[in-house]
Scaffold this active site. Structure first.
Site, short mmCIF file in Angstrom:
data_model
loop_
_atom_site.label_atom_id
_atom_site.label_comp_id
_atom_site.label_asym_id
_atom_site.label_seq_id
_atom_site.Cartn_x
_atom_site.Cartn_y
_atom_site.Cartn_z
N ASN A 9 -36.41 18.91 -0.48
CA ASN A 9 -35.24 20.04 -0.84
C ASN A 9 -34.49 20.89 0.59
O ASN A 9 -35.23 21.65 0.92
CB ASN A 9 -35.17 20.91 -1.98
N TRP A 10 -33.79 20.16 0.78
CA TRP A 10 -33.94 20.60 2.53
C TRP A 10 -33.07 21.60 2.71
O TRP A 10 -32.94 22.00 3.83
CB TRP A 10 -32.83 19.09 3.23
N LYS A 11 -32.01 22.09 1.75
CA LYS A 11 -31.27 23.78 1.79
C LYS A 11 -30.20 22.78 2.95
O LYS A 11 -29.47 22.47 3.06
CB LYS A 11 -32.46 24.66 2.36
N HIS A 97 -32.05 25.67 -9.10
CA HIS A 97 -32.32 25.96 -8.06
C HIS A 97 -32.60 27.72 -8.09
O HIS A 97 -31.11 28.17 -8.31
CB HIS A 97 -32.52 25.44 -6.42
N GLU A 99 -32.48 30.21 -5.60
CA GLU A 99 -30.93 31.12 -4.78
C GLU A 99 -30.04 30.07 -5.48
O GLU A 99 -29.32 31.64 -4.58
CB GLU A 99 -31.89 29.85 -3.50
N GLU A 169 -41.03 26.37 -10.05
CA GLU A 169 -41.09 27.05 -8.68
C GLU A 169 -41.00 29.40 -9.18
O GLU A 169 -39.51 30.09 -9.03
CB GLU A 169 -40.02 26.82 -8.10
N GLY A 175 -40.75 30.06 0.35
CA GLY A 175 -40.49 30.14 1.24
C GLY A 175 -41.20 31.25 2.21
O GLY A 175 -41.02 31.84 3.03
N SER A 215 -43.70 26.38 -1.63
CA SER A 215 -44.54 26.37 -0.25
C SER A 215 -45.44 25.58 -0.37
O SER A 215 -46.80 25.66 0.37
CB SER A 215 -45.27 27.97 -0.20
N GLY A 236 -39.80 22.22 0.05
CA GLY A 236 -38.69 23.11 0.94
C GLY A 236 -38.93 22.43 2.61
O GLY A 236 -38.19 22.03 2.72
N GLY A 237 -39.32 23.67 2.92
CA GLY A 237 -39.57 24.17 5.03
C GLY A 237 -40.68 23.04 5.09
O GLY A 237 -40.27 22.43 6.19
P1 PGA Z 1 -40.30 26.24 0.27
O1 PGA Z 1 -39.10 26.16 -0.41
O2 PGA Z 1 -41.18 24.82 -0.05
O3 PGA Z 1 -40.00 25.98 1.01
O4 PGA Z 1 -40.92 26.64 0.02
C1 PGA Z 1 -39.88 25.01 -1.81
C2 PGA Z 1 -37.96 25.04 -3.04
O5 PGA Z 1 -37.68 25.98 -2.74
O6 PGA Z 1 -37.34 23.81 -3.45
#
Ligand code: PGA
Length: 253
Positions: A9-11, A97, A99, A169, A175, A215, A236-237
């Site tokens: 998930n590149w956001k 998600h 966010e 999640e 993050g 994470s 994500g990250g």
């Molecule tokens: P993260 O994000 O790996 O940076 O914690 C995961 C996500 O939000 O899908």
């Protein structure tokens, strides 16, 4: 045995050029890797570049969007629909998600509407659920997960539910560098699976893939993936760097 899915998930990161550069570096690392399904979800404007990069290789990688709107077309400025995503070469879409729930007014009901439209268009939905820290500390995790799942799965017939993938999640792990322990994640996954059994029956629930997100890094991927209940990762990250995402995909089981 459920095949694991490792999804990126590149956001809000990467331009089309950076997307091309990513795949140039990433593809050689995963050449011949068939143990797990690989999915990359870039921003909308990078989907074309991602689809072209993958098509030019002989590696099976799903490309997904990070959101969609539930109407197919109409006067909805700024939105993108499920049939448009299909037409652009997407196979997957992330829905709900945290966010989007936190910053963009996503609700359990909009998640349900989006899930239905994704299924109708033939996309594989990755539905995100998870508790915030206050809910966990108040002992409400199970209740929150049950509510999010019931509402997401509402009015979806068992025979249509097969493509659904869920990502657990915990919001406090996203993050932050804090990861849920494999045991704690597995416990949440069992709650989600039991809600899927209520909605779609035991057989469908046994086949449902539930990913963990929050994470996930090359250093902790193997321990998380060792849990039988954990059917993959939403990253994500650590998915932004080709080497680091490849190391997660190729975790040593
Ligand atoms: P993260 O994000 O790996 O940076 O914690 C995961 C996500 O939000 O899908």
């Amino acid at each position: 045995m459920r095949k694991k899915v490792i999804a990126a998930n590149w956001k809000l990161y990467k331009t089309p050029k950076e997307t091309r550069d990513f795949f140039l570096a990433f593809l050689p690392h995963v050449q011949g890797h068939t143990r797990d399904e690989i999915v990359v979800c870039p921003p909308f404007v990078d989907i074309f570049a991602a689809v072209v990069a993958v098509q030019a290789s002989d590696i099976a990688i799903g490309i997904g969007a990070q959101d969609l709107y539930w109407r197919s077309e109409g006067a909805f400025t700024g939105e993108v629909s499920a049939p448009m995503l299909r037409g652009a070469g997407c196979t997957h879409v992330i829905i709900g998600h945290s966010e989007r729930r936190q910053h963009f007014g996503e609700t359990d009901d909009s998640v349900n509407a989006k899930l239905k439209s994704a299924l109708l268009a033939g996309l594989v939905p990755i539905v995100c659920v998870g508790e915030v820290i206050e809910e966990r500390e108040a002992g409400l995790t199970e209740e929150v997960l049950r509510r999010q799942c019931t509402r997401a799965f509402a009015e979806i017939a068992a025979e249509d539910a097969r493509p659904i993938t869920v990502a657990y999640e915990p919001v406090w792990a996203i993050g932050t560098g804090r990861t849920a322990t494999p045991e704690l994640a597995a416990e949440a996954h069992r709650v989600i699976r039991s809600e899927a059994a209520k909605a779609f029956g035991q057989t469908a629930a046994a086949q449902l893939r539930i990913l963990y997100g929050g994470s996930v890094k090359p250093e902790n991927a193997a321990a998380l993936m060792a849990e039988e209940e954990i059917d993959g990762a939403l990253v994500g990250g650590a998915s932004l760097d080709p080497k680091s995402f490849a190391a997660i995909v190729k975790y040593q089981g």
